[in-house]
Design a protein around this motif. Structure first.
Motif, PDB file in Angstrom:
ATOM      1  N   ASN A 175       0.826  -1.208   0.000  1.00 33.69           N
ATOM      2  CA  ASN A 175       0.000   0.000   0.000  1.00 33.69           C
ATOM      3  C   ASN A 175       0.865   1.266   0.000  1.00 33.69           C
ATOM      4  O   ASN A 175       0.556   2.244   0.679  1.00 33.69           O
ATOM      5  N   GLY A 176       1.984   1.201  -0.743  1.00 35.57           N
ATOM      6  CA  GLY A 176       2.833   2.371  -0.916  1.00 35.57           C
ATOM      7  C   GLY A 176       3.786   2.679   0.217  1.00 35.57           C
ATOM      8  O   GLY A 176       4.489   3.680   0.183  1.00 35.57           O
ATOM      9  N   LYS A 177       3.838   1.815   1.256  1.00 34.95           N
ATOM     10  CA  LYS A 177       4.721   2.045   2.399  1.00 34.95           C
ATOM     11  C   LYS A 177       5.493   0.760   2.694  1.00 34.95           C
ATOM     12  O   LYS A 177       4.996  -0.335   2.438  1.00 34.95           O
ATOM     13  N   PRO A 178       6.694   0.875   3.286  1.00 34.42           N
ATOM     14  CA  PRO A 178       7.408  -0.341   3.679  1.00 34.42           C
ATOM     15  C   PRO A 178       6.576  -1.147   4.679  1.00 34.42           C
ATOM     16  O   PRO A 178       5.982  -0.585   5.598  1.00 34.42           O
ATOM     17  N   PHE A 179       6.532  -2.449   4.495  1.00 39.85           N
ATOM     18  CA  PHE A 179       5.792  -3.337   5.392  1.00 39.85           C
ATOM     19  C   PHE A 179       6.465  -3.343   6.760  1.00 39.85           C
ATOM     20  O   PHE A 179       7.671  -3.521   6.877  1.00 39.85           O
ATOM     21  N   MET A 180       5.683  -3.166   7.792  1.00 41.73           N
ATOM     22  CA  MET A 180       6.186  -3.145   9.159  1.00 41.73           C
ATOM     23  C   MET A 180       5.548  -4.284   9.948  1.00 41.73           C
ATOM     24  O   MET A 180       4.611  -4.089  10.717  1.00 41.73           O
ATOM     25  N   GLY A 181       6.063  -5.489   9.730  1.00 39.78           N
ATOM     26  CA  GLY A 181       5.455  -6.712  10.246  1.00 39.78           C
ATOM     27  C   GLY A 181       5.179  -6.753  11.725  1.00 39.78           C
ATOM     28  O   GLY A 181       4.082  -7.091  12.158  1.00 39.78           O
ATOM     29  N   GLN A 182       6.172  -6.423  12.553  1.00 41.67           N
ATOM     30  CA  GLN A 182       5.952  -6.523  13.992  1.00 41.67           C
ATOM     31  C   GLN A 182       4.895  -5.544  14.463  1.00 41.67           C
ATOM     32  O   GLN A 182       4.117  -5.843  15.365  1.00 41.67           O
ATOM     33  N   THR A 183       4.845  -4.381  13.864  1.00 41.45           N
ATOM     34  CA  THR A 183       3.833  -3.389  14.228  1.00 41.45           C
ATOM     35  C   THR A 183       2.457  -3.831  13.748  1.00 41.45           C
ATOM     36  O   THR A 183       1.477  -3.774  14.494  1.00 41.45           O
ATOM     37  N   VAL A 184       2.387  -4.295  12.514  1.00 38.82           N
ATOM     38  CA  VAL A 184       1.113  -4.723  11.931  1.00 38.82           C
ATOM     39  C   VAL A 184       0.520  -5.892  12.719  1.00 38.82           C
ATOM     40  O   VAL A 184      -0.692  -5.970  12.912  1.00 38.82           O
ATOM     41  N   ALA A 185       1.385  -6.780  13.214  1.00 36.96           N
ATOM     42  CA  ALA A 185       0.903  -7.944  13.964  1.00 36.96           C
ATOM     43  C   ALA A 185       0.127  -7.536  15.209  1.00 36.96           C
ATOM     44  O   ALA A 185      -0.741  -8.279  15.679  1.00 36.96           O
ATOM     45  N   CYS A 186       0.396  -6.356  15.746  1.00 36.09           N
ATOM     46  CA  CYS A 186      -0.303  -5.881  16.953  1.00 36.09           C
ATOM     47  C   CYS A 186      -1.740  -5.457  16.682  1.00 36.09           C
ATOM     48  O   CYS A 186      -2.504  -5.266  17.629  1.00 36.09           O
ATOM     49  N   LEU A 187      -2.115  -5.322  15.420  1.00 37.88           N
ATOM     50  CA  LEU A 187      -3.448  -4.824  15.097  1.00 37.88           C
ATOM     51  C   LEU A 187      -4.557  -5.698  15.683  1.00 37.88           C
ATOM     52  O   LEU A 187      -5.604  -5.195  16.072  1.00 37.88           O
ATOM     53  N   SER A 188      -4.330  -6.989  15.788  1.00 37.94           N
ATOM     54  CA  SER A 188      -5.390  -7.870  16.297  1.00 37.94           C
ATOM     55  C   SER A 188      -5.405  -7.980  17.827  1.00 37.94           C
ATOM     56  O   SER A 188      -6.308  -8.589  18.388  1.00 37.94           O
ATOM     57  N   GLN A 215      -8.279  -9.513  20.505  1.00 31.08           N
ATOM     58  CA  GLN A 215      -8.003 -10.692  21.325  1.00 31.08           C
ATOM     59  C   GLN A 215      -8.282 -10.421  22.795  1.00 31.08           C
ATOM     60  O   GLN A 215      -8.858 -11.261  23.493  1.00 31.08           O
ATOM     61  N   VAL A 216      -7.899  -9.238  23.265  1.00 31.91           N
ATOM     62  CA  VAL A 216      -8.166  -8.866  24.664  1.00 31.91           C
ATOM     63  C   VAL A 216      -9.672  -8.782  24.902  1.00 31.91           C
ATOM     64  O   VAL A 216     -10.193  -9.321  25.896  1.00 31.91           O
ATOM     65  N   ALA A 217     -10.398  -8.126  23.999  1.00 29.00           N
ATOM     66  CA  ALA A 217     -11.853  -7.998  24.157  1.00 29.00           C
ATOM     67  C   ALA A 217     -12.521  -9.375  24.178  1.00 29.00           C
ATOM     68  O   ALA A 217     -13.424  -9.621  24.991  1.00 29.00           O
ATOM     69  N   GLU A 218     -12.072 -10.288  23.327  1.00 31.13           N
ATOM     70  CA  GLU A 218     -12.658 -11.636  23.305  1.00 31.13           C
ATOM     71  C   GLU A 218     -12.333 -12.398  24.582  1.00 31.13           C
ATOM     72  O   GLU A 218     -13.169 -13.116  25.121  1.00 31.13           O
ATOM     73  N   PHE A 219     -11.122 -12.237  25.107  1.00 30.96           N
ATOM     74  CA  PHE A 219     -10.759 -12.890  26.363  1.00 30.96           C
ATOM     75  C   PHE A 219     -11.652 -12.403  27.500  1.00 30.96           C
ATOM     76  O   PHE A 219     -12.173 -13.199  28.293  1.00 30.96           O
ATOM     77  N   GLY A 256      -0.712  -1.347  26.794  1.00 29.75           N
ATOM     78  CA  GLY A 256      -1.674  -0.392  26.236  1.00 29.75           C
ATOM     79  C   GLY A 256      -1.155   0.227  24.948  1.00 29.75           C
ATOM     80  O   GLY A 256      -1.897   0.426  23.987  1.00 29.75           O
ATOM     81  N   GLY A 257       0.135   0.524  24.930  1.00 30.16           N
ATOM     82  CA  GLY A 257       0.748   1.063  23.721  1.00 30.16           C
ATOM     83  C   GLY A 257       0.666   0.087  22.559  1.00 30.16           C
ATOM     84  O   GLY A 257       0.441   0.486  21.411  1.00 30.16           O
ATOM     85  N   LEU A 258       0.817  -1.207  22.859  1.00 28.95           N
ATOM     86  CA  LEU A 258       0.691  -2.218  21.807  1.00 28.95           C
ATOM     87  C   LEU A 258      -0.714  -2.200  21.208  1.00 28.95           C
ATOM     88  O   LEU A 258      -0.887  -2.341  20.002  1.00 28.95           O
ATOM     89  N   MET A 259      -1.717  -2.007  22.066  1.00 25.74           N
ATOM     90  CA  MET A 259      -3.095  -1.969  21.546  1.00 25.74           C
ATOM     91  C   MET A 259      -3.385  -0.650  20.832  1.00 25.74           C
ATOM     92  O   MET A 259      -4.159  -0.619  19.892  1.00 25.74           O
ATOM     93  N   ARG A 260      -2.763   0.434  21.262  1.00 23.95           N
ATOM     94  CA  ARG A 260      -2.998   1.730  20.614  1.00 23.95           C
ATOM     95  C   ARG A 260      -2.326   1.824  19.249  1.00 23.95           C
ATOM     96  O   ARG A 260      -2.632   2.714  18.468  1.00 23.95           O
TER      97      ARG A 260
END
Length: 185
Positions: free
Chosen positions: A65-78, A82-86, A114-118
């Protein structure tokens, strides 16, 4: 069974390397064939060169999408989902994710859940879809290529750069790591 991939900026700490080498020697003395091989290389259009597939898998910054892929950051999106489901499924608590975020504290200097979720506020959903689909498929193929290339049955890789740190080192963000020089040595 010992690929030599340790990353671009760090090397295994001496104590971990010694344990790793002792484990390899013990396996060899027990009759196992111990290989010292790298993952194969492949051509990556976005790099314009051949690269070790495990290195590319770990440090991928191909444009998504026009930007370098940031895997570790993107992985935090879910994570927030996961917390809400738990909370819903296991705690059966009438608590919103907003309330959880307001109540979360840091675990020392190096862990901010919290920063990971934000992070979700700054992550590109197209990159997340790439991560959950093509990236996982490509990474599985890259990982499996070692076994296909070598015929190995077992992969022995140290679980971390350093021995298991104590909680004080984790909390202070001061886990000792061996850094490589600019020239990679």
């Amino acid at each position: 069974v010992a690929p030599q991939f340790y990353g671009p900026r760090h090397a295994l700490n001496v104590d971990v390397r010694e344990k790793y080498e002792a484990s390899s020697q013990a396996l060899a003395m027990a009759g196992f064939s111990v290989l010292h091989e790298e993952w194969p290389s492949a051509y990556f259009d976005y790099l314009g060169r051949y690269e070790n597939v495990a290195l590319e898998m770990s440090l991928c910054q191909r444009p998504v999408n026009g930007k370098p892929f940031m895997g570790q950051t993107v992985a935090c999106l879910s994570l927030s989902g996961q917390v809400a489901e738990f909370v819903r499924a296991y705690l059966d608590a009438p608590v919103s994710l907003k309330e959880i975020l307001e109540d979360l504290g840091d675990a020392g200097a190096s862990h901010d859940p919290g920063g990971l979720m934000r992070i979700a506020e700054s992550v590109d959903e197209t990159q997340f879809r790439y991560f959950m689909g093509p990236k996982i498929r490509e990474d599985c193929a890259a990982y499996n290529s070692f076994f296909e290339k070598t015929g190995a049955d077992l992969l022995l890789v140290p679980a971390g750069w350093s021995a298991t740190p104590d909680l004080a080192a984790c909390a202070s963000g001061a886990v000792p790591l061996t850094s490589l020089r600019e020239d990679g040595a």
